[in-house]
Design an enzyme around this catalytic site. Structure first.
Site, PDB file in Angstrom:
ATOM      1  N   LYS A 188      36.974  46.044  39.527  1.00  0.00           N
ATOM      2  CA  LYS A 188      38.486  45.411  39.932  1.00  0.00           C
ATOM      3  C   LYS A 188      39.085  45.007  38.898  1.00  0.00           C
ATOM      4  O   LYS A 188      38.425  43.991  37.649  1.00  0.00           O
ATOM      5  CB  LYS A 188      37.674  44.334  40.838  1.00  0.00           C
TER       6      LYS A 188
HETATM    7  O1  LIG Z   1      38.990  39.550  46.078  1.00  0.00           O
HETATM    8  C1  LIG Z   1      39.059  39.606  47.152  1.00  0.00           C
HETATM    9  C2  LIG Z   1      39.008  38.136  48.404  1.00  0.00           C
HETATM   10  O2  LIG Z   1      39.631  38.833  49.947  1.00  0.00           O
HETATM   11  C3  LIG Z   1      39.794  37.008  48.304  1.00  0.00           C
HETATM   12  O3  LIG Z   1      40.673  36.537  48.935  1.00  0.00           O
HETATM   13  P1  LIG Z   1      39.488  34.947  49.566  1.00  0.00           P
HETATM   14  O4  LIG Z   1      38.729  34.282  48.771  1.00  0.00           O
HETATM   15  O5  LIG Z   1      41.294  34.098  49.625  1.00  0.00           O
HETATM   16  O6  LIG Z   1      39.022  34.600  50.544  1.00  0.00           O
END
Ligand SMILES: O=C[C@H](O)COP(=O)(O)O
Length: 218
Positions: A83
């Site tokens: 990632k």
């Molecule tokens: O890294 C991917 C996630 O879905 C991050 O989004 P979030 O921290 O807003 O949940």
């Protein structure tokens, strides 16, 4: 749309995987930090449970360092997806991984152009963030739809992971908008199963069954 779980918590991965619906796992440095142990150990444990892609995020800010970190992750298993945050350095790293056949997930996508650039660098997946866009008064679901249209129009094979999902509504709408995958916390996965009428229905069936049995056995 496939369902991924967005967590670095091994108990949540196990619980979700037991439901038979999980096709992969995404993690990020914030989720990993909550676990309070070495990320390599967390990753190793997750890889032992899940059959599908497992995203492990690089933390270096330059392509060279991202490549070194990503190659270490990728050496653990061919299930590993590196990632990489969107950006100029990130794209260089993605191009490198693509040439070596290493899967990548370009994260922190907030525009259609970012998704286009990531896909042209050879990303396997792009992760547009729904909730974080909504937090700044933009339509995250419209972004998913726009990327899906673009990828279809130009026959781009990169898959869309709808990320930053907070609600069952996000899941339904992301699926309808054309996301290939939705990644979400365990709590959202749990909510996808529930409905008050289902609970009421189960209760009524069991109540009726008890009354019937009491009458027959009386
Ligand atoms: O890294 C991917 C996630 O879905 C991050 O989004 P979030 O921290 O807003 O949940």
């Amino acid at each position: 749309m496939k369902i991924f779980i967005d967590t670095a918590n091994i108990e949540e991965v196990k619980a979700a995987y037991d439901l038979g619906v999980i096709a992969g796992v995404t993690t990020n440095p914030s989720l990993a930090a909550k676990e309070g142990r070495a990320f390599e150990d967390v990753l190793h444990d997750i890889l032992g449970i899940v059959d599908g892609p497992v995203s492990a995020q690089v933390t270096d800010t330059e392509a060279k360092g991202m490549i070194a970190q990503g190659e270490d992750f990728a050496a653990l298993s061919d299930k590993v997806t590196v990632k990489v945050p969107m950006g100029l350095e990130g794209l260089k790293a993605v191009a490198h991984f693509a040439k070596r056949g290493i899967k990548t997930n370009v994260t922190l996508i907030f525009t259609i152009n970012q998704a286009l650039m990531a896909s042209r660098a050879g990303a396997t997946f792009v992760s547009p963030f729904i909730n974080r866009l909504e937090n700044v008064n933009h339509d995250g679901l419209q972004l998913i739809e726009g990327i899906a249209d673009l990828f279809t129009t130009h026959a781009i094979p990169t898959e869309i992971i709808a990320a930053s999902i907070r609600t069952p509504y996000h899941v339904t709408k992301a699926a309808q908008a054309g996301a290939h995958i939705g990644t979400m916390p365990y709590d959202v996965i749990r909510q996808l199963v529930q409905h008050p009428l289902t609970d009421q229905g189960v209760k009524k069936f069991l109540d009726d069954w008890s009354k019937y049995q009491a009458a027959v056995l009386a």
